[in-house]
Design a protein around this motif. Structure first.
Motif, short mmCIF file in Angstrom:
data_model
loop_
_atom_site.label_atom_id
_atom_site.label_comp_id
_atom_site.label_asym_id
_atom_site.label_seq_id
_atom_site.Cartn_x
_atom_site.Cartn_y
_atom_site.Cartn_z
N TYR B 1069 0.79 -1.38 -0.04
CA TYR B 1069 -0.10 0.08 0.08
C TYR B 1069 0.75 1.25 0.03
O TYR B 1069 0.36 2.24 -0.40
CB TYR B 1069 -0.87 0.08 1.27
CG TYR B 1069 -1.88 -1.05 1.32
CD1 TYR B 1069 -2.96 -1.21 0.32
CD2 TYR B 1069 -1.54 -2.20 2.34
CE1 TYR B 1069 -3.81 -2.35 0.66
CE2 TYR B 1069 -2.38 -3.04 2.17
CZ TYR B 1069 -3.57 -3.17 1.46
OH TYR B 1069 -4.19 -4.25 1.40
N GLY B 1070 1.87 1.32 0.49
CA GLY B 1070 2.76 2.64 0.40
C GLY B 1070 3.18 2.79 2.09
O GLY B 1070 2.69 2.21 2.92
N ALA B 1071 3.91 3.89 2.11
CA ALA B 1071 4.67 4.06 3.55
C ALA B 1071 3.66 4.69 4.38
O ALA B 1071 2.73 5.52 4.04
CB ALA B 1071 5.85 4.87 3.48
N LEU B 1072 3.67 4.46 5.71
CA LEU B 1072 3.22 5.13 6.85
C LEU B 1072 4.20 5.30 8.18
O LEU B 1072 4.92 4.47 8.29
CB LEU B 1072 1.90 4.28 7.26
CG LEU B 1072 0.49 4.22 6.50
CD1 LEU B 1072 -0.45 3.67 7.07
CD2 LEU B 1072 0.14 5.95 6.03
N PRO B 1073 4.11 6.33 8.76
CA PRO B 1073 4.96 6.50 10.15
C PRO B 1073 4.66 5.30 11.02
O PRO B 1073 3.54 4.89 11.15
CB PRO B 1073 4.42 7.61 10.60
CG PRO B 1073 3.86 8.71 9.48
CD PRO B 1073 3.08 7.60 8.55
N PHE B 1074 5.83 4.72 11.31
CA PHE B 1074 5.93 3.53 12.46
C PHE B 1074 6.33 4.14 13.55
O PHE B 1074 7.44 4.60 13.80
CB PHE B 1074 6.80 2.37 11.77
CG PHE B 1074 6.79 1.30 12.48
CD1 PHE B 1074 5.82 0.04 12.39
CD2 PHE B 1074 7.57 1.08 13.49
CE1 PHE B 1074 5.90 -0.76 12.91
CE2 PHE B 1074 7.56 -0.03 14.38
CZ PHE B 1074 6.79 -1.17 13.87
N ARG B 1100 14.56 2.92 5.68
CA ARG B 1100 14.96 2.99 4.39
C ARG B 1100 13.67 2.73 3.53
O ARG B 1100 13.76 3.33 2.23
CB ARG B 1100 16.02 1.73 4.08
CG ARG B 1100 17.13 1.98 4.40
CD ARG B 1100 18.30 0.97 4.25
NE ARG B 1100 19.57 1.13 4.65
CZ ARG B 1100 20.15 0.70 5.80
NH1 ARG B 1100 19.13 0.20 6.81
NH2 ARG B 1100 21.20 1.05 6.17
N THR B 1101 12.53 2.34 3.89
CA THR B 1101 11.51 2.23 3.07
C THR B 1101 10.46 3.01 3.70
O THR B 1101 9.25 2.99 2.96
CB THR B 1101 10.90 0.64 3.06
OG1 THR B 1101 10.81 0.54 4.49
CG2 THR B 1101 11.80 -0.31 2.37
N GLY B 1102 10.49 3.55 4.82
CA GLY B 1102 9.47 4.29 5.26
C GLY B 1102 9.90 5.33 6.42
O GLY B 1102 11.10 5.34 6.80
N GLN B 1103 9.11 5.63 7.47
CA GLN B 1103 9.41 6.58 8.30
C GLN B 1103 9.30 5.67 9.71
O GLN B 1103 8.15 5.42 9.80
CB GLN B 1103 8.42 7.74 8.53
CG GLN B 1103 8.97 8.69 9.49
CD GLN B 1103 8.03 9.84 9.75
OE1 GLN B 1103 6.88 9.88 9.32
NE2 GLN B 1103 8.58 11.13 10.35
N ALA B 1104 10.40 5.78 10.58
CA ALA B 1104 10.23 4.92 11.71
C ALA B 1104 10.53 5.83 13.02
O ALA B 1104 11.54 6.87 12.75
CB ALA B 1104 11.21 4.07 11.93
N ILE B 1105 9.71 6.21 13.88
CA ILE B 1105 9.65 7.08 15.13
C ILE B 1105 9.80 6.22 16.49
O ILE B 1105 8.92 5.59 16.50
CB ILE B 1105 8.69 8.07 15.28
CG1 ILE B 1105 8.75 8.82 13.84
CG2 ILE B 1105 8.77 8.99 16.26
CD1 ILE B 1105 7.62 9.81 13.57
N MET B 1106 10.92 6.55 17.13
CA MET B 1106 11.04 5.57 18.44
C MET B 1106 11.00 6.57 19.54
O MET B 1106 11.62 7.65 19.54
CB MET B 1106 12.34 4.88 18.75
CG MET B 1106 12.41 3.59 17.66
SD MET B 1106 13.99 3.01 17.72
CE MET B 1106 14.17 2.57 19.35
N PHE B 1107 10.03 6.31 20.68
CA PHE B 1107 10.10 7.13 21.82
C PHE B 1107 10.66 6.36 23.04
O PHE B 1107 10.40 5.26 22.84
CB PHE B 1107 8.61 7.50 22.25
CG PHE B 1107 7.83 8.52 21.34
CD1 PHE B 1107 7.87 9.83 21.81
CD2 PHE B 1107 7.32 8.04 20.20
CE1 PHE B 1107 7.23 10.70 20.94
CE2 PHE B 1107 6.57 8.89 19.36
CZ PHE B 1107 6.60 10.24 19.78
N THR B 1108 11.66 7.09 23.43
CA THR B 1108 12.46 6.32 24.58
C THR B 1108 12.89 7.29 25.64
O THR B 1108 13.22 8.34 25.43
CB THR B 1108 13.69 5.57 24.02
OG1 THR B 1108 14.42 4.77 25.10
CG2 THR B 1108 14.86 6.40 23.19
N HIS B 1109 13.08 6.73 26.90
CA HIS B 1109 13.77 7.42 28.00
C HIS B 1109 15.34 6.87 28.23
O HIS B 1109 15.69 7.27 29.46
CB HIS B 1109 12.54 7.75 29.28
CG HIS B 1109 12.58 6.26 29.94
ND1 HIS B 1109 12.07 5.06 29.26
CD2 HIS B 1109 13.45 5.50 31.06
CE1 HIS B 1109 12.05 4.07 30.04
NE2 HIS B 1109 12.87 4.27 31.16
#
Lengths: 397, 1130
Positions: B1069-1074, B1100-1109
């Protein structure tokens, strides 16, 4: 001159069908071969024939049940009262039967033997040499009398003729030799499938078994009414059978649900039904696994459909699944792998070992169902039936 | 779609805080949002979801900003450029652009590819809880991802159950040493059937045995019967002898007794009866004669005691005449005279009393001295006067009531009112307004939705689609026909091309064979021979002309060449024929090739027309001319859907406008109507409300006016009623006056007359009673006088005076008459009895004489005199006669016993007096009988067995049943073996299939899991578990279910599944933020580094966002993720 020709009555031999366990059908078929004998005599009286010819295997065994003899004697006495003589030769099944053990069976009966091979009636001479041992490997034709000039010459012979598939060789005899012998009519017996041959003014008729006893005997069911006069020899069938075995193909292609299967079943069964004869139908169901559905359900549907058809019973249901192109369906993939596996020698060896134990446990009479020569059929049917079941198992929620 | 910026405008603890994720475009697109605990990572994580899907009604982050004030914004990078959105807590229109304009939610939905909140959370927005719960579901093949993961092996799990069921079926038919299997039970049944069959079958040997047994039994039966008969015969002779000896003894006894008896003839057979009767008759006659003498004496005594009374008899006659006398009315004189004696005084007193009471009541009613006869009124007149008086009373009361009701109604009438002009018009205008069913606001919302739908439907269509649609879209049938026609010609072209290739190949093959044949055999044709012969003849002619050596050599060479050719011609005859046939075949093939070329060309030419038709259809659908017809249908559907949606929106728009116009028109009408009534036009909605209030007041006034009209009608009706009552009263009084006119009560008031009503009735009754009593007294007095006249003579005879009462006179007369009659009767009876007794005495004397004569007749000629006791004398004679008869009978019986028996044997037996011989012979008979019974039983059994065997049908039925059972077992055996073979094949195939059909997602998850665990878990498999499947990891070759793994490993497995699911989604389907929120918490550094490395791959294929402390994860990320973007959340 007019006479009735029958052979292979196999008096009191049972019908080999599960359908006979159906109470309604069982009642109708009690002593089926005796009822056929009665019909034969009825027909002889109705047609006012000059004689009735029995061309061997009137009894199924050499040591016939006294009740069976009594049944024959009863019907022959009816012939005697009507003034119709009966001429009989013995076949391989009743070769050793002592017909006169309790005195002459009937005043109407003449048994042709090597010592008394000819019976004369009016303008006709009936020639016959019955079996005196259960197996005769050579042709009996050389021992038959030459045709008597100026008379109608009719030969009674129990023979496997040129050799017929499914029948052992008994007194084999070439058709051309029979024709060349000079008789006007050959009343044959032994082969249970009806056949008629005509050449050079001679008519040779194998009437077939008058009452088929299993799905393997589907092409008889009658006696032959023969008329001889200056116009020549003519023969036509007189139906006698009570029950006819029939293979009924049912094509389920395109069917998607039980209602569709039911419609196909009913159409196929109604197509073979009708008339006074009961039908024991073996359904041969063809279709893809999805079209055939669950085998047990299909058989239940078939029996249900048969209930609605008069005088018709389902003997059994055989599945003839057709394969479909390989797709992603798990069941189909599994079926393909099964077929591949079943084609390997190792698989065959394993199957042989597994069925040996079961075969030994079976009653002797039916061990042939697991004979080694049937292995290929069993493997194919086993794999395809299982593939069917797995296919349906997946399609149901 | 990627997230460029997240604006926490008013959300949780944030106000106007922006998180910038950079422009992207590097080697990877990974952002780590770092912040200490409570820095707001989870808040930002939640804000992103709320932006996409709206704020929940119960919001956890409204502790600073109220829910209605919450606002989050974002800038998204989309294929159509940046898109800035803002989400608020409003119920409607909560999604707006940067200028506050509402944005259709479906626009966001399209960017999310239809994912809802749960779907997005499951796949792209993970915190620890979602990761764990979702992972469990995936591992158990639940949810979309789970089905995707198990797609390859799904369906195989059900096979295990089916195979187990099939195995059960096989074992149900047969298993070694099984006793309840179908086969075992079938064999048992067969054994039973064999036994039954053996019994039922009438084998000739069995038949012979039965027949012989019957014959033996019959012989035995005959033998014992003969023995029994002999024994019985001997016994009969012996018993006859015994009997004859006994009879001889008794004859001797009789002959011995006879000489002691008197002589004389044998008495007649009725001698005893005759003598007995004679003796009894004589005795009875003597007794009766004595009784008759006694009766004669008793009658003479009575007659002497009685004397007759003639005067008493005469009194009886007079009394009878008196009692028979009657008055003219048929009543007895005696009865009425007796009644008069008893009642006359009492009736006279009663009559006088009634007269007195009547006079007193008449005086009360009509005044003193009034004669009751004049005061009394007839019943009908009295009733009429009472009814008329009552009518007068009732009409007076009705008149009073009517007067009261009229006065009340007149007092209840209120003040009169009027309705203003225009009230009806106002009501109609309001009704018309209320009849409007359309809701413009609802229609406007509907229009908005339909416009959005039309816009969405038209997305992807060419700009001119509407013009094309208006110009007329082709029908589906046209498209199918075009596709079918093009396919048909393509199929024909392909077929023609195949046939052409086939013909070309056949021709090439034919030529190759022909060339080979030609080259292989030196074939000389007829033409070549003709040529060599022509050359030879030509050179011969030349040589004859020249006769030189050169021509000779040339001729010789030609001759040799010709000879050689001829020889070879002869030798190659067979090859020549073959070549000729091949040549002919080649020509046939070549001709066929030409035809097929022509056919192929024709097929190509035939394509032009359907191809052009398809191009025209493509143009009508806005497609390129070369577009294959297969996609026409899809375009047509899309255009039809868009057209339908657009037309629908246009229809709604038209409806909305019409509805708005209708409503404005109706409201204007209401305002005008209200103005006409009170001349003060209100404005806007207030005008309608004021008009409604005015309408309500007018309706109340209308009701009051209607009520007063009704009251006036009522008063008029009451006045009419009062007049009618007055007339009725006058009529009733006149009727009363007519009735009492001329009567003693004419001047009395009506109410007084009504009060005399009961007394008048009483006076009438008393007056009638007094007259009735006068009649009764007169009749009683006449009866007494008549009796005295008729009874004068009787009284004289009895010596009575007239003062004697009637009843006393009668009683005395009856007593005298009855006594005289009784005496006369007794005298006559005694005389008659005396005469009868005398006749009896004479009859009995004659009977005694006759009896003596009868007895004498019986004893006549006997040596005995009857004497005084003839019966005793007769007994002696009777005993003599009995002895004589007994002797004769015994002799007769003795002779009869000997009848039919051998006289000699009988004589011997009579001579043999052995006392036990008879009993011995009797025992012999018993034994013979027993033997015979037994033999008969045996014969019966044998006959029954024989008949039963003959009566049966032999073993036909049993044989048939056995054959049917065998067929069942045959079929079941075949089925069992086929099933067993199927099981054998399926079990092996199933394990191979599991291996072959591992889905791509499970393979991707396996790779990710192996990478995160550094190869410690190299493999994942889907295995059956109950009715479904479960995911297991293989460690050291052993399968371990997810729930049996350590917490960290399980988390890594679940993350691996999400990584695989993310890759699958993006591919399709295409990229979505992860987004992930502290999900690496339980990973050690090695595995965390591996997970970050995987995150880099996702980036590399989409957007990845990690929240961490975890600060170290930021550092670790910088090591393994190129172009990592870090956002500090402080």
């Amino acid at each position: 001159m007019k006479f009735l020709h029958v052979a292979d009555l196999h008096l009191d031999s049972p019908l080999r069908t599960q359908a006979a366990r159906d109470s309604a059908m069982g009642d109708s078929l009690r002593g089926a071969s005796r009822q056929v004998l009665t019909r034969l005599v009825d027909a002889a009286v109705a047609e006012d024939v000059d004689a009735v010819l029995f061309a061997g295997d009137t009894f199924d065994r050499d040591v016939a049940d006294v009740a069976s003899r009594a049944a024959l004697a009863t019907e022959l006495s009816r012939l005697a009262r009507a003034g119709i003589p009966a001429v009989l030769i013995q076949g391989n099944h009743d070769a050793l039967l002592d017909l006169d053990r309790y005195g002459p069976v009937s005043e109407a009966l003449t048994v042709l033997t090597p010592d008394a091979p000819t019976f004369r009636l009016g303008e006709a001479s009936f020639h016959g040499i019955g079996f005196t041992t259960p197996h005769i490997a050579e042709s009996l034709l050389p021992r038959y009398s030459r045709p008597e000039p100026g008379r109608w010459n009719i030969g009674l012979m129990h023979t496997s003729l040129d050799g017929a598939a499914g029948h052992d060789l008994y007194a084999p005899c070439a058709l051309a030799d029979l024709v060349g012998h000079g008789y006007d009519y050959w009343a044959l017996g032994h082969i249970h499938k009806r056949s008629v041959h005509e050449a050079d003014g001679t008519l040779v008729v194998m009437p077939g078994i008058p009452q088929g006893r299993s799905i393997r005997e589907t092409e008889g069911g009658s006696a032959t009414l023969v008329e001889i006069d200056l116009q020549g020899v003519r023969a036509r069938e007189i139906p006698l059978e009570l029950l006819r075995f029939a293979r009924v193909p049912v094509d389920f292609s395109g069917v998607v649900d039980q209602a569709g299967r039911d419609a196909r079943l009913r159409a196929a069964l109604e197509a073979v039904a009708g008339g006074d004869v009961m039908i024991a139908a073996r359904l041969e169901a063809a279709g893809t696994p999805v079209e055939l559905g669950d085998p047990q359900m299909l058989e239940a549907q078939a029996r249900e459909a048969a209930e609605a058809v008069s005088r018709l019973f389902v003997d059994r249901v055989r599945l003839r699944p057709t394969t479909r192109p390989l797709d992603a369906d798990a069941a189909e993939d599994l079926a393909t792998l099964m077929r591949d596996d079943a084609a390997t020698p190792g698989f065959r060896d394993e199957v042989l070992a597994q069925i040996a134990e079961l075969r030994a446990a079976l009653p002797v009479e039916i061990r042939d169902v697991l004979a080694d020569e049937r292995l290929d059929d069993l493997i194919e049917a086993g794999v395809e039936t299982m593939a069917l079941r797995l296919g349906m198992g997946r399609s149901e929620p | 779609m990627r997230l460029r910026q997240l604006d926490l405008i008013r959300y949780g603890r944030f106000t106007d805080r922006r998180l910038d994720f950079g422009p992207g475009g590097g080697e990877t697109d990974v952002t780590i949002v770092y912040g200490a605990n409570e820095a707001g990572k989870s808040t930002a994580f939640s804000a992103w979801l709320d932006l996409l899907f709206g704020l929940p009604l119960q919001h956890p982050y409204d502790f600073i900003h109220a829910r209605k004030d919450l606002m989050v914004g974002a800038t998204l990078d989309t294929d159509d450029g940046p898109l800035t959105l803002c989400r608020t807590g409003q119920r409607q229109g909560s999604l707006t652009d940067e200028n506050g304009r509402a944005v259709d939610e479906r626009r966001l939905s399209l960017l999310l590819h239809g994912l809802d909140r749960d779907g997005y959370r499951t796949r792209f927005s993970l915190d620890d809880e979602v990761l764990r719960q979702g992972g469990e579901e995936i591992a158990r093949a639940k949810g979309d991802l789970g089905q995707l993961l198990h797609a390859g092996t799904s369906g195989l799990s059900g096979f295990a159950d089916l195979l187990k069921q099939a195995e059960g079926e096989v074992e149900a038919f047969h298993k070694p040493r099984g006793r309840t299997t179908t086969l075992a039970e079938g064999r048992n049944r067969l054994r039973e059937m064999d036994e039954a069959l053996s019994k039922a079958r009438l084998d000739p040997r069995k038949f012979d045995a039965l027949r012989q047994a019957l014959e033996r039994a019959e012989r035995a039966c005959r033998d014992v019967t003969r023995v029994r008969d002999d024994a019985k015969r001997h016994l009969a002779v012996r018993e006859a002898a015994d009997r004859r000896r006994d009879l001889a003894r008794r004859i001797d006894e009789a002959e011995t007794a006879l000489p002691r008896c008197p002589d004389g003839p044998t008495l007649p057979h009725d001698a005893l009866t005759r003598v007995s009767v004679g003796v009894d008759a004589a005795a009875r006659a003597e007794e009766a004669k004595a009784e008759a003498g006694t009766d004669i004496e008793r009658a003479e005594g009575l007659l002497s005691e009685m004397s007759p009374d003639p005067e008493g008899i005469a009194i009886g006659h007079m009394l009878a005449e008196l009692e028979a006398a009657e008055f003219d009315d048929g009543e007895s004189l005696v009865a009425r005279a007796s009644l008069a004696d008893a009642d006359l005084g009492r009736r006279r007193d009663e009559r006088d009393k009634t007269r007195t009471e009547a006079r007193q009541l008449a005086a009360t009613l009509a005044g003193a001295g009034a004669d009751p006869a004049e005061v009394v009124l007839p019943r009908d007149l009295r009733t009429g006067i009472r009814q008329a008086a009552q009518d007068v009373r009732q009409t007076a009361r009705d008149l009073d009531q009517a007067q009261t009701a009229l006065e009340d109604a007149r007092g209840g009438l209120g003040e009169p009112e009027d309705m203003p002009e225009g009230a009806e018009a106002l009501a109609d205008a309001l009704d018309a307004l209320d009849d409007l069913r359309d809701d413009p606001e609802e229609m406007a919302r509907d229009l908005k939705d339909r416009e959005a739908e039309a816009s969405r439907r038209a997305a992807g269509l060419p700009p001119a689609w509407r013009e094309l649609a208006d110009a007329g879209l082709p029908t589906a049938a046209e498209l199918r026909e075009a596709e079918r026609a093009l396919k048909a010609v393509d199929d024909k072209i392909a077929e023609a091309q195949d046939r052409l290739h086939e013909a070309e190949e056949k021709l090439a093959a034919s030529e190759a064979v022909l060339d080979g044949e030609r080259s292989a055999a030196a074939v000389v044709t007829d033409d070549e021979i003709a040529d060599t012969r022509d050359a030879r003849e030509r050179l011969w002619s030349s040589h004859r002309a020249t006769l030189d050596g050169h021509s000779a050599e040339a001729f010789e060479a030609a001759m040799r060449h010709d000879d050689d050719a001829r020889n070879r011609h002869v030798a190659s005859a067979e090859s020549r024929v073959r070549l000729a046939r091949m040549g002919a075949e080649r020509m046939v093939i070549a001709a066929e090739l030409d035809r097929r070329r022509a056919a192929a060309k024709s097929a190509h030419d035939a394509r032009k027309s359907p191809a052009e038709a398809a191009s025209r259809l493509a143009a009508r659908l806005g497609l390129e001319a070369t577009t294959p017809p297969a996609v026409f249908g899809e375009r047509l559907d899309a255009m039809q859907a868009a057209l339908e949606a657009t037309l629908s929106a246009e229809r709604v728009m038209g409806d909305l406008r019409a509805a708005q116009e209708r409503r404005a028109k109706a409201e204007g009408r209401v305002r005008r109507a209200a103005t006409e009534i009170n001349g003060d036009p209100p404005a806007g909605q207030d005008a309608v409300a004021a008009a409604r209030r005015l309408h309500k007041e007018l309706e109340a006034r209308r009701a009051r006016i209607a009520s007063r009209h009704e009251s006036e009608k009522l008063v008029r009706g009451l006045e009419t009623q009062k007049k009618a009552k007055e007339k009725a009263k006058t009529d009733a009084l006149a009727a009363y006056r007519r009735l009492v006119s001329g009567l003693w009560c004419a001047e009395l008031p009506v109410e007084t007359v009504l009060g005399f009503s009961d007394d008048l009735a009483d006076l009438s009754e008393m007056h009638g009673k007094a007259r009735d009593l006068d009649r009764r007294v007169s009749r009683l007095e006449a009866a007494r006088r008549a009796f005295d006249q008729r009874a004068a003579k009787l009284r004289d005879t009895l010596g009575l005076g007239e003062e004697i009462a009637v009843d006393d006179t009668l009683r005395l007369a009856r007593g005298r008459a009855r006594t005289a009659a009784e005496v006369a009767g007794r005298i006559e009876k005694a005389h008659n009895a005396q005469e009868e007794a005398k006749r009896m005495r004479n009859r009995q004397a004659r009977a005694v004489q006759k009896s003596a004569e009868e007895i004498g007749t019986v004893f006549r000629g006997q040596g005995v005199d009857p004497g005084d006791d003839p019966l005793s004398a007769l007994q002696v004679l009777l005993e003599r006669d009995r002895l004589r008869a007994e002797r004769a009978a015994l002799e007769a019986e003795r002779a009869k016993v000997a009848e039919g028996l051998d006289a000699k044997a009988l004589a011997q037996e009579e001579a043999d007096t052995d006392p036990i011989r008879t009993e011995t012979l009797r025992e012999a008979v018993k034994e013979a009988e027993a033997d015979r019974e037994k033999a008969i039983g045996h014969r019966g059994e044998a006959r029954q067995a024989f008949n039963a065997a003959l009566a049966t049908d032999g073993g036909v039925d049993q044989g048939q049943a056995r054959a049917a059972l065998l067929e069942e077992l045959r079929e079941a055996a075949r089925h069992a073996v086929e099933t067993r073979i199927g099981l054998l094949a399926a079990s092996g195939a199933l394990s191979r299939l599991r291996e072959d059909r591992r889905g791509p997602m499970i393979a991707a998850a396996e790779r990710a899991f192996a990478r995160m665990t550094d190869g410690e878990w190299p493999r994942l498999e889907a295995q059956p578990a109950g009715a479904g499947e479960r995911l297991v990891g293989l460690k050291n070759g052993h399968p371990v279910a997810a729930d049996a793994m350590s917490t960290g490993t399980r988390g890594q497995l679940y993350l691996a599944l999400r990584v695989a699911g993310h890759a699958d989604f993006i591919t399709r389907y295409g990229a979505l933020p992860f987004l992930t929120d502290d999900i690496l918490e339980t990973f050690d550094d090695t595995r965390a580094a591996a997970a970050l490395s995987l995150t880099a791959e996702m980036g590399r294929t989409g957007q990845a966002i990690m929240f961490t402390h975890h600060r170290h994860l930021v550092d670790l990320g910088r090591e393994v993720i190129p172009d990592l973007h870090v956002v500090a959340l402080d």
